[in-house]
Write a protein that holds these residues in place. Structure first.
Motif, PDB file in Angstrom:
ATOM      1  N   TRP A  30      10.368  -2.762   6.593  1.00 45.75           N
ATOM      2  CA  TRP A  30      11.611  -2.278   6.002  1.00 45.75           C
ATOM      3  C   TRP A  30      12.649  -3.393   5.964  1.00 45.75           C
ATOM      4  O   TRP A  30      13.337  -3.587   4.972  1.00 45.75           O
ATOM      5  CB  TRP A  30      12.138  -1.071   6.776  1.00 45.75           C
ATOM      6  CG  TRP A  30      13.448  -0.562   6.265  1.00 45.75           C
ATOM      7  CD1 TRP A  30      14.662  -0.748   6.834  1.00 45.75           C
ATOM      8  CD2 TRP A  30      13.683   0.200   5.079  1.00 45.75           C
ATOM      9  NE1 TRP A  30      15.646  -0.141   6.089  1.00 45.75           N
ATOM     10  CE2 TRP A  30      15.065   0.447   5.000  1.00 45.75           C
ATOM     11  CE3 TRP A  30      12.859   0.710   4.075  1.00 45.75           C
ATOM     12  CZ2 TRP A  30      15.642   1.174   3.960  1.00 45.75           C
ATOM     13  CZ3 TRP A  30      13.435   1.428   3.044  1.00 45.75           C
ATOM     14  CH2 TRP A  30      14.802   1.652   2.992  1.00 45.75           C
ATOM     15  N   LYS A  31      12.728  -4.148   7.046  1.00 46.70           N
ATOM     16  CA  LYS A  31      13.691  -5.251   7.098  1.00 46.70           C
ATOM     17  C   LYS A  31      13.353  -6.307   6.044  1.00 46.70           C
ATOM     18  O   LYS A  31      14.248  -6.850   5.395  1.00 46.70           O
ATOM     19  CB  LYS A  31      13.725  -5.855   8.495  1.00 46.70           C
ATOM     20  CG  LYS A  31      14.342  -4.915   9.498  1.00 46.70           C
ATOM     21  CD  LYS A  31      14.301  -5.463  10.902  1.00 46.70           C
ATOM     22  CE  LYS A  31      14.884  -4.432  11.854  1.00 46.70           C
ATOM     23  NZ  LYS A  31      14.880  -4.875  13.226  1.00 46.70           N
ATOM     24  N   ASN A  32      12.081  -6.592   5.859  1.00 42.75           N
ATOM     25  CA  ASN A  32      11.659  -7.537   4.844  1.00 42.75           C
ATOM     26  C   ASN A  32      11.950  -6.991   3.444  1.00 42.75           C
ATOM     27  O   ASN A  32      12.372  -7.730   2.553  1.00 42.75           O
ATOM     28  CB  ASN A  32      10.172  -7.854   5.000  1.00 42.75           C
ATOM     29  CG  ASN A  32       9.736  -8.996   4.146  1.00 42.75           C
ATOM     30  OD1 ASN A  32      10.485  -9.948   3.934  1.00 42.75           O
ATOM     31  ND2 ASN A  32       8.508  -8.919   3.646  1.00 42.75           N
ATOM     32  N   TYR A  33      11.719  -5.713   3.254  1.00 43.57           N
ATOM     33  CA  TYR A  33      12.022  -5.057   1.976  1.00 43.57           C
ATOM     34  C   TYR A  33      13.501  -5.219   1.636  1.00 43.57           C
ATOM     35  O   TYR A  33      13.855  -5.606   0.526  1.00 43.57           O
ATOM     36  CB  TYR A  33      11.645  -3.580   2.061  1.00 43.57           C
ATOM     37  CG  TYR A  33      12.135  -2.733   0.919  1.00 43.57           C
ATOM     38  CD1 TYR A  33      11.605  -2.875  -0.360  1.00 43.57           C
ATOM     39  CD2 TYR A  33      13.125  -1.774   1.120  1.00 43.57           C
ATOM     40  CE1 TYR A  33      12.054  -2.090  -1.403  1.00 43.57           C
ATOM     41  CE2 TYR A  33      13.575  -0.984   0.078  1.00 43.57           C
ATOM     42  CZ  TYR A  33      13.037  -1.138  -1.179  1.00 43.57           C
ATOM     43  OH  TYR A  33      13.486  -0.352  -2.214  1.00 43.57           O
ATOM     44  N   LEU A  34      14.376  -4.942   2.590  1.00 51.46           N
ATOM     45  CA  LEU A  34      15.813  -5.083   2.350  1.00 51.46           C
ATOM     46  C   LEU A  34      16.186  -6.532   2.047  1.00 51.46           C
ATOM     47  O   LEU A  34      17.037  -6.792   1.190  1.00 51.46           O
ATOM     48  CB  LEU A  34      16.611  -4.593   3.558  1.00 51.46           C
ATOM     49  CG  LEU A  34      16.669  -3.092   3.787  1.00 51.46           C
ATOM     50  CD1 LEU A  34      17.470  -2.782   5.038  1.00 51.46           C
ATOM     51  CD2 LEU A  34      17.240  -2.370   2.594  1.00 51.46           C
TER      52      LEU A  34
END
Length: 56
Positions: free
Chosen positions: A34-38
């Motif tokens: 999720w952090k990478n997606y953001l």
């Protein structure tokens, strides 16, 4: 990315107070995906997501 089409995220969008929705919301606090997606979103998209999901 998988986060953009996540079925569990869709469940949260449909019903944030459901058990699955609450688990997804808890999960994104520490999920590296999720952090990478953001990080890969544009600044405007990132701001919109943060406002939608009340993120810091």
């Amino acid at each position: 990315m998988a986060c953009a089409n996540c079925k569990i995220r869709a469940q949260y969008d449909k019903s944030p107070k459901s058990l699955i929705g609450r688990i997804w919301r808890f999960h994104i606090n520490f999920c590296p995906g999720w952090k990478n997606y953001l990080k890969n979103l544009s600044e405007e998209e990132r701001i919109a997501i943060k406002e939608k999901y009340n993120l810091k």
